[in-house]
Design a protein around this motif. Structure first.
Motif, PDB file in Angstrom:
ATOM      1  N   PRO A  22     -11.529 -13.292  22.960  1.00  0.00           N
ATOM      2  CA  PRO A  22     -11.446 -12.892  21.549  1.00  0.00           C
ATOM      3  C   PRO A  22     -11.281 -11.396  21.339  1.00  0.00           C
ATOM      4  O   PRO A  22     -10.704 -10.980  20.325  1.00  0.00           O
ATOM      5  N   ASP A  23     -11.744 -10.570  22.279  1.00  0.00           N
ATOM      6  CA  ASP A  23     -11.591  -9.120  22.115  1.00  0.00           C
ATOM      7  C   ASP A  23     -10.137  -8.683  22.178  1.00  0.00           C
ATOM      8  O   ASP A  23      -9.786  -7.602  21.711  1.00  0.00           O
ATOM      9  N   VAL A  24      -9.274  -9.502  22.762  1.00  0.00           N
ATOM     10  CA  VAL A  24      -7.853  -9.171  22.883  1.00  0.00           C
ATOM     11  C   VAL A  24      -7.056  -9.730  21.703  1.00  0.00           C
ATOM     12  O   VAL A  24      -5.985  -9.228  21.375  1.00  0.00           O
ATOM     13  N   PRO A  44      -6.243 -19.848  20.775  1.00  0.00           N
ATOM     14  CA  PRO A  44      -6.348 -18.390  20.679  1.00  0.00           C
ATOM     15  C   PRO A  44      -5.991 -17.713  22.009  1.00  0.00           C
ATOM     16  O   PRO A  44      -5.734 -18.383  23.017  1.00  0.00           O
ATOM     17  N   ALA A  45      -6.007 -16.395  22.026  1.00  0.00           N
ATOM     18  CA  ALA A  45      -5.714 -15.629  23.246  1.00  0.00           C
ATOM     19  C   ALA A  45      -6.599 -16.125  24.383  1.00  0.00           C
ATOM     20  O   ALA A  45      -7.812 -16.237  24.225  1.00  0.00           O
ATOM     21  N   HIS A  46      -5.956 -16.410  25.521  1.00  0.00           N
ATOM     22  CA  HIS A  46      -6.691 -17.047  26.618  1.00  0.00           C
ATOM     23  C   HIS A  46      -5.972 -16.842  27.947  1.00  0.00           C
ATOM     24  O   HIS A  46      -4.808 -16.469  27.988  1.00  0.00           O
ATOM     25  N   LEU A  47      -6.693 -17.141  29.001  1.00  0.00           N
ATOM     26  CA  LEU A  47      -6.120 -17.310  30.327  1.00  0.00           C
ATOM     27  C   LEU A  47      -6.390 -18.751  30.718  1.00  0.00           C
ATOM     28  O   LEU A  47      -7.514 -19.238  30.565  1.00  0.00           O
ATOM     29  N   SER A  48      -5.387 -19.434  31.195  1.00  0.00           N
ATOM     30  CA  SER A  48      -5.566 -20.826  31.609  1.00  0.00           C
ATOM     31  C   SER A  48      -6.316 -20.878  32.933  1.00  0.00           C
ATOM     32  O   SER A  48      -6.011 -20.124  33.857  1.00  0.00           O
ATOM     33  N   VAL A  49      -7.275 -21.767  33.014  1.00  0.00           N
ATOM     34  CA  VAL A  49      -7.952 -22.062  34.269  1.00  0.00           C
ATOM     35  C   VAL A  49      -7.234 -23.253  34.897  1.00  0.00           C
ATOM     36  O   VAL A  49      -6.763 -23.184  36.022  1.00  0.00           O
ATOM     37  N   ILE A  50      -7.145 -24.356  34.164  1.00  0.00           N
ATOM     38  CA  ILE A  50      -6.381 -25.533  34.575  1.00  0.00           C
ATOM     39  C   ILE A  50      -5.659 -26.088  33.349  1.00  0.00           C
ATOM     40  O   ILE A  50      -6.296 -26.453  32.356  1.00  0.00           O
ATOM     41  N   TYR A  51      -4.351 -26.140  33.423  1.00  0.00           N
ATOM     42  CA  TYR A  51      -3.529 -26.800  32.405  1.00  0.00           C
ATOM     43  C   TYR A  51      -2.387 -27.497  33.126  1.00  0.00           C
ATOM     44  O   TYR A  51      -1.760 -26.881  33.980  1.00  0.00           O
ATOM     45  N   PRO A  52      -2.122 -28.735  32.795  1.00  0.00           N
ATOM     46  CA  PRO A  52      -2.947 -29.618  31.985  1.00  0.00           C
ATOM     47  C   PRO A  52      -4.151 -30.109  32.780  1.00  0.00           C
ATOM     48  O   PRO A  52      -4.084 -30.217  34.001  1.00  0.00           O
ATOM     49  N   GLU A 147       6.312  -5.787  23.830  1.00  0.00           N
ATOM     50  CA  GLU A 147       5.735  -5.120  24.994  1.00  0.00           C
ATOM     51  C   GLU A 147       5.488  -3.637  24.702  1.00  0.00           C
ATOM     52  O   GLU A 147       4.415  -3.106  25.014  1.00  0.00           O
ATOM     53  N   GLU A 148       6.448  -2.980  24.097  1.00  0.00           N
ATOM     54  CA  GLU A 148       6.278  -1.557  23.763  1.00  0.00           C
ATOM     55  C   GLU A 148       5.119  -1.358  22.796  1.00  0.00           C
ATOM     56  O   GLU A 148       4.310  -0.440  22.953  1.00  0.00           O
ATOM     57  N   ALA A 149       5.034  -2.202  21.791  1.00  0.00           N
ATOM     58  CA  ALA A 149       3.936  -2.099  20.823  1.00  0.00           C
ATOM     59  C   ALA A 149       2.584  -2.330  21.501  1.00  0.00           C
ATOM     60  O   ALA A 149       1.611  -1.618  21.229  1.00  0.00           O
ATOM     61  N   LEU A 150       2.523  -3.301  22.389  1.00  0.00           N
ATOM     62  CA  LEU A 150       1.266  -3.600  23.081  1.00  0.00           C
ATOM     63  C   LEU A 150       0.823  -2.453  23.972  1.00  0.00           C
ATOM     64  O   LEU A 150      -0.365  -2.133  24.026  1.00  0.00           O
ATOM     65  N   ARG A 151       1.767  -1.858  24.669  1.00  0.00           N
ATOM     66  CA  ARG A 151       1.412  -0.763  25.585  1.00  0.00           C
ATOM     67  C   ARG A 151       0.671   0.355  24.864  1.00  0.00           C
ATOM     68  O   ARG A 151      -0.188   1.012  25.443  1.00  0.00           O
ATOM     69  N   GLY A 152       0.994   0.567  23.604  1.00  0.00           N
ATOM     70  CA  GLY A 152       0.321   1.599  22.831  1.00  0.00           C
ATOM     71  C   GLY A 152      -1.096   1.225  22.416  1.00  0.00           C
ATOM     72  O   GLY A 152      -1.847   2.076  21.946  1.00  0.00           O
ATOM     73  N   GLN A 153      -1.480  -0.033  22.587  1.00  0.00           N
ATOM     74  CA  GLN A 153      -2.810  -0.488  22.191  1.00  0.00           C
ATOM     75  C   GLN A 153      -3.702  -0.823  23.387  1.00  0.00           C
ATOM     76  O   GLN A 153      -4.842  -1.250  23.200  1.00  0.00           O
ATOM     77  N   LEU A 154      -3.185  -0.643  24.568  1.00  0.00           N
ATOM     78  CA  LEU A 154      -3.958  -0.939  25.782  1.00  0.00           C
ATOM     79  C   LEU A 154      -4.575   0.344  26.307  1.00  0.00           C
ATOM     80  O   LEU A 154      -4.057   1.422  26.047  1.00  0.00           O
ATOM     81  N   PRO A 155      -5.668   0.284  27.028  1.00  0.00           N
ATOM     82  CA  PRO A 155      -6.332  -0.899  27.557  1.00  0.00           C
ATOM     83  C   PRO A 155      -7.301  -1.519  26.562  1.00  0.00           C
ATOM     84  O   PRO A 155      -7.782  -0.870  25.637  1.00  0.00           O
ATOM     85  N   VAL A 156      -7.592  -2.780  26.808  1.00  0.00           N
ATOM     86  CA  VAL A 156      -8.635  -3.503  26.085  1.00  0.00           C
ATOM     87  C   VAL A 156      -9.591  -4.051  27.135  1.00  0.00           C
ATOM     88  O   VAL A 156      -9.173  -4.692  28.092  1.00  0.00           O
ATOM     89  N   ARG A 157     -10.857  -3.759  26.932  1.00  0.00           N
ATOM     90  CA  ARG A 157     -11.893  -4.250  27.848  1.00  0.00           C
ATOM     91  C   ARG A 157     -12.572  -5.436  27.181  1.00  0.00           C
ATOM     92  O   ARG A 157     -12.835  -5.404  25.970  1.00  0.00           O
TER      93      ARG A 157
END
Length: 188
Positions: A22-24, A44-52, A147-157
């Protein structure tokens, strides 16, 4: 299993074990809404562990208990998203640092549920990533702008303290949370 979980699973055709971040979300949500199919499904924003993961009709108390047991053995950790990367020119994503805890989560869940390899085994060993978007016809320029827009907002912890089981269909807004699973609290 509670009634809410039963209701979500009754209408679902797919499930996934994910780590929500959620912080991202505030940084990536607008781009994901435009370019990531899973965002339109309601994930929401996530990293998949197992899909499907298992068929929603197979999710029962034993599956939920098995997931809880596996996931509570993995320590919670902090993660930083400081850079973007691509799978070819097809998918833009954020790179988690460190990657190893995500790999460990996937390996442990896959060991416990060997009939459900990540992405049905289509991509070999999965690369931990937080999807921003997939290229669709004409979208490469838009993804490069994102990608360019995101680079200006990183890093996010972000603290990574839970995993979750989500289920839904390929219809917009259909994916919903079935249950969250806390990771182990670090010692000290």
């Amino acid at each position: 299993m509670d009634e809410t979980a039963q209701a979500v699973l009754a209408d679902a055709t797919e499930s996934a074990v994910v780590v929500l971040v959620p912080d991202v979300d505030p940084v990536v949500d607008a781009h994901r809404q435009q370019f990531d199919l899973s965002a339109s499904w309601g994930v929401p924003a996530h990293l998949s562990v197992i899909y499907p993961f298992v068929s929603p009709r197979q999710v029962d108390d034993a599956v939920l208990s098995g997931l809880a047991e596996v996931l509570c053995a993995v320590p919670a950790f902090d993660c930083t998203f400081a850079e973007t990367a691509w799978f070819g020119e097809e998918m833009l994503y954020l790179v988690p640092d460190p990657e190893e805890p995500f790999r460990r989560l996937t390996a442990r869940v896959q060991e416990a549920f060997p009939d459900h390899p990540p992405y049905r085994g289509a991509h070999g060993e999965p690369v931990p990533h937080l999807s921003i978007g997939q290229r669709r016809q004409g979208d490469l320029a838009g993804l490069r702008e994102a990608e360019e827009a995101l680079r200006g907002q990183l890093p996010v912890r972000a603290p990574i303290e839970t995993a979750a089981l989500y289920a839904g269909t390929r219809e917009p807004g259909s994916w919903q949370l079935v249950r969250t699973f806390p990771l182990a609290r670090p010692a000290g």
